[in-house]
Write an enzyme that holds these catalytic residues in place. Structure first.
Site, PDB file in Angstrom:
ATOM      1  N   LYS A 111       0.786  -1.243   0.014  1.00  0.00           N
ATOM      2  CA  LYS A 111       0.061  -0.085   0.112  1.00  0.00           C
ATOM      3  C   LYS A 111       0.889   1.251  -0.025  1.00  0.00           C
ATOM      4  CE  LYS A 111      -4.520  -1.782   1.659  1.00  0.00           C
ATOM      5  NZ  LYS A 111      -5.412  -1.682   2.730  1.00  0.00           N
ATOM      6  N   LYS A 192      -6.202 -10.781  -5.727  1.00  0.00           N
ATOM      7  CA  LYS A 192      -7.123 -11.039  -4.908  1.00  0.00           C
ATOM      8  C   LYS A 192      -8.425 -10.270  -5.095  1.00  0.00           C
ATOM      9  CE  LYS A 192      -7.527  -8.476  -0.680  1.00  0.00           C
ATOM     10  NZ  LYS A 192      -7.807  -8.387   0.810  1.00  0.00           N
ATOM     11  N   LYS A 195     -12.104  -5.066  -2.272  1.00  0.00           N
ATOM     12  CA  LYS A 195     -13.191  -4.016  -2.393  1.00  0.00           C
ATOM     13  C   LYS A 195     -12.587  -2.806  -3.244  1.00  0.00           C
ATOM     14  CE  LYS A 195     -14.176  -4.434   2.532  1.00  0.00           C
ATOM     15  NZ  LYS A 195     -13.658  -4.186   3.806  1.00  0.00           N
TER      16      LYS A 195
END
Ligand code: AMP
Ligand code: TRP
Length: 326
Positions: A111, A192, A195
């Site tokens: 991230k 993956k 969201k």
């Protein structure tokens, strides 16, 4: 009775990956454990959240838990930020956690590399997660495989604290869903299902309309062969659909493969869509009944009342062991 605890972030819309990776397990185990499930809103603000949307998502996630079958009589359900002892504990743990080990967290590396500016919270996030877990002496922490490393660091932190200051925490174990599966993106099955994905076609949201779900599964990326085989490396798309089918029905991968050995991809996809739509429609119907009910506030009030006392006691014990205060 052993304690089981997990949390989900109230960001974006909950995906099929969250459901199969985390919530469904809690539903399965709620009869056998003292179960805690919470809304990790403090974790979500490690990246900016629009305040109004965040507040809506928090309530919606509680309704989703209930709609998925989390029984308020069998679970303690609460909102992380309403229990200030999590953050209090977190500071004490931050002072026993090492910069080096935090720097090695895959999620942080991932991230932080995507943004020139990222918050300090994104870095200390695993320590807050350790606090969530250790505050309650959880025995087991069911999470998807992507959170395994964070539970392992919680173990390391607990062991180290116990060694330095005397026995204070139960050392938790991670619990990965039975099938050990990570649900992958339908368009890019090497990534993956998340969201935060840029392409909504690859992500099934729990509250997607049945027709939308069907369309997404029917157009999932697959390979050019036409045999239903499990091979995550060479056939990630079809393997992902096998995982989805298996997680929903409870059949082993081998049983799924045997069942569809004579099917073509089109038929198989249709069957996968059927079971997903069937399961999610039931959840959606319950969700619509629950979302505006006052019961949600009552459940959350009870949850916070119970957990505040437990976390406070742990915080006081830590302070005492560390020689803080008078
Ligand atoms: P998050 O979406 O990061 O808040 O994750 C909440 C929970 O869902 C964690 O336990 C994750 O490991 C799990 N989870 C999220 N995405 C997936 C996925 N694609 N497959 C399996 N589990 C997942
Ligand atoms: N970090 C987890 C996630 O993003 C959510 C979480 C926060 C959690 N605290 C936790 C999960 C404690 C299990 C236990 O998915």
């Amino acid at each position: 009775m052993k304690k089981i605890l997990t949390g989900l972030q109230p960001t974006g819309v909950i995906t099929l990956g969250n459901y199969l990776g985390a919530i469904k397990q809690m539903v399965k185990y709620q009869n056998d454990f003292d179960s805690y499930i919470f809304i990790a809103d403090l974790h979500s603000i490690t990246v900016f959240q629009d305040p109004k949307t965040l507040r809506e998502n928090i309530k919606s996630l509680v309704a989703i838990y209930l709609a998925c079958g989390i029984d308020p009589d069998k679970n303690t359900i609460f909102i992380q930020s309403e229990n200030e002892y999590h953050t209090n504990i977190s500071w004490l743990l931050e002072c026993t956690a090492y910069f080096g080990e935090m720097s090695r967290m895959t999620q942080f590396k991932d991230k932080s590399s995507k943004n020139a500016n990222f918050s300090v919270g994104l870095f200390t996030y695993p320590v807050l997660m350790a606090s969530d877990i250790l505050a309650y002496d959880a025995d087991l922490v069911p999470v998807g495989i992507d959170q395994k490393q964070h539970v392992e660091i919680a173990r390391d932190i607990a062991i180290r604290f116990n060694k330095k200051y005397g026995d204070t925490f139960k050392v938790p174990d991670v619990m990965i869903n039975d099938k050990g599966t990570k649900i992958m993106d339908l368009v890019t099955p090497t990534k993956k299902m998340s969201k935060s994905s840029e392409n909504p076609k690859g992500v099934i949201r729990l509250l997607d309309e049945p027709e939308v779900i069907r369309k997404k599964i029917m157009s999932a990326t697959t390979d050019s062969e036409s045999c239903i085989k499990y091979d995550m490396e060479n056939k990630p798309g079809i393997s992902n659909l096998i995982n989805i089918y298996s997680s929903i029905t409870g059949l082993d991968k081998e049983e799924v493969i045997e069942k569809f050995k004579d099917s073509n991809y089109g038929n198989f996809k249709k069957e996968v869509a059927d079971v997903v739509v069937d399961e999610l429609s039931k959840i959606q119907n319950r969700y619509n009944e629950i979302i505006n009910s006052y019961e949600i506030d009552k459940i959350l009030d009870e949850g916070i009342k119970k957990t505040r006392d437990v976390a406070k006691a742990k915080y006081e014990l830590m302070k005492d062991r560390m020689g803080l205060g008078r």
